[in-house]
Design a protein around this motif. Structure first.
Motif, PDB file in Angstrom:
ATOM      1  N   THR A  12       0.826  -1.203   0.000  1.00 37.61           N
ATOM      2  CA  THR A  12       0.000   0.000   0.000  1.00 37.61           C
ATOM      3  C   THR A  12       0.859   1.250   0.000  1.00 37.61           C
ATOM      4  OG1 THR A  12      -1.771  -1.178   1.169  1.00 37.61           O
ATOM      5  CG2 THR A  12      -1.798   1.226   1.290  1.00 37.61           C
ATOM      6  N   TRP A  30      -1.640   1.987  -5.521  1.00 37.87           N
ATOM      7  CA  TRP A  30      -3.032   1.565  -5.702  1.00 37.87           C
ATOM      8  C   TRP A  30      -4.064   2.478  -5.033  1.00 37.87           C
ATOM      9  CZ3 TRP A  30      -6.401   0.369  -1.897  1.00 37.87           C
ATOM     10  CH2 TRP A  30      -5.929  -0.174  -0.698  1.00 37.87           C
ATOM     11  N   THR A 193       0.821  -2.813  -9.213  1.00 36.53           N
ATOM     12  CA  THR A 193       0.288  -1.973  -8.142  1.00 36.53           C
ATOM     13  C   THR A 193      -0.946  -1.225  -8.624  1.00 36.53           C
ATOM     14  OG1 THR A 193       2.505  -1.701  -7.226  1.00 36.53           O
ATOM     15  CG2 THR A 193       0.839  -0.145  -6.501  1.00 36.53           C
ATOM     16  N   ARG A 194      -0.870  -0.675  -9.813  1.00 37.54           N
ATOM     17  CA  ARG A 194      -2.007   0.026 -10.393  1.00 37.54           C
ATOM     18  C   ARG A 194      -3.186  -0.916 -10.608  1.00 37.54           C
ATOM     19  NH1 ARG A 194      -1.171   5.102 -12.557  1.00 37.54           N
ATOM     20  NH2 ARG A 194      -3.013   4.752 -13.855  1.00 37.54           N
ATOM     21  N   ILE A 196      -4.215  -3.343  -8.822  1.00 36.62           N
ATOM     22  CA  ILE A 196      -4.995  -3.533  -7.599  1.00 36.62           C
ATOM     23  C   ILE A 196      -5.964  -2.373  -7.409  1.00 36.62           C
ATOM     24  CG2 ILE A 196      -4.881  -3.647  -5.077  1.00 36.62           C
ATOM     25  CD1 ILE A 196      -2.301  -5.225  -5.373  1.00 36.62           C
ATOM     26  N   GLY A 197      -5.484  -1.168  -7.592  1.00 34.09           N
ATOM     27  CA  GLY A 197      -6.359  -0.004  -7.460  1.00 34.09           C
ATOM     28  C   GLY A 197      -7.521  -0.047  -8.427  1.00 34.09           C
TER      29      GLY A 197
END
Length: 209
Positions: A12, A30, A193-194, A196-197
């Motif tokens: 995170t 995210w 990472t993106r 997940i967001g």
């Protein structure tokens, strides 16, 4: 405006495995991608800390990494909240903690209890909870693989889905949209990472109503 707390660890915080100790650009983390997907009517508050566990003490750290102990402070700071998104458990699998996904499952239950029992103002403003199973760990090129960490991390999704059913929370499996980098087998590159967001936009909207 509704407020969402994104409570987690280095995944995170945005740890960049290609640049040890540094973070992804803010736009690639995210919580920022989730914010962009939800729009201006929702505020996403990022609260990620490297090494944070669900409920275990790490006395080697420069700050308190016990998620159960620090969560009440964060809730008090950020209330009122409409939703708390929790993605933790990977650090519970460090060898010195015994490498157990069930420990993380128990710790995550405690976090849900803390969210629901905190003395909010106004008292009826208890936020909903969305449990997120972190992406499973994978093989690494740095030689830091753990015989137990990878298979134990693969148990997160089933255990957390079970917990969500037991506690009546939302659930999302981040492993369905993201995979760790081979650099260390734990952390995510910017693309994952993106992801997940982006993947969280729909379940968060549904919980926010």
């Amino acid at each position: 405006m509704k407020t969402v707390l994104a409570y987690g660890d280095s995944l995170t915080w945005g740890h960049d495995p290609e640049r040890e100790g540094l973070r992804h650009a803010r736009a690639d983390r995210w919580p920022s991608v989730l914010q962009a997907g939800l729009g201006e009517d929702v505020l996403v508050v990022p609260e990620g800390l490297n090494g944070r566990t669900t409920s275990l003490d790490d006395w080697s750290a420069p700050c308190d990494r016990n998620g159960a102990r620090s969560l009440p402070v964060v809730l008090g700071t950020q209330m009122p909240l409409d939703l708390v998104v929790v993605m933790l458990g990977t650090n519970d699998l460090k060898p010195r903690f015994g490498a157990s996904a069930h420990t993380a499952y128990q710790g995550m239950r405690r976090l849900v209890q803390i969210v629901r029992s905190f003395p909010y103002k106004p008292v009826e403003a208890v936020p909903k909870v969305l449990i997120v199973a972190p992406p499973p760990c994978g093989p690494s090129d740095n030689g830091h693989d753990s015989d137990r960490r990878v298979p134990e991390s693969q148990r997160f999704a089933a255990l957390y889905a079970q917990l969500a059913g037991e506690e009546g929370t939302g659930f999302f499996d981040a492993g369905t949209v993201a995979r760790p980098s081979r650099v260390d087998g734990v952390h995510l590159d910017a693309e994952n990472t993106r992801a997940i967001g982006a993947g969280l936009v729909s379940p968060v909207r549904e919980l926010l109503g």
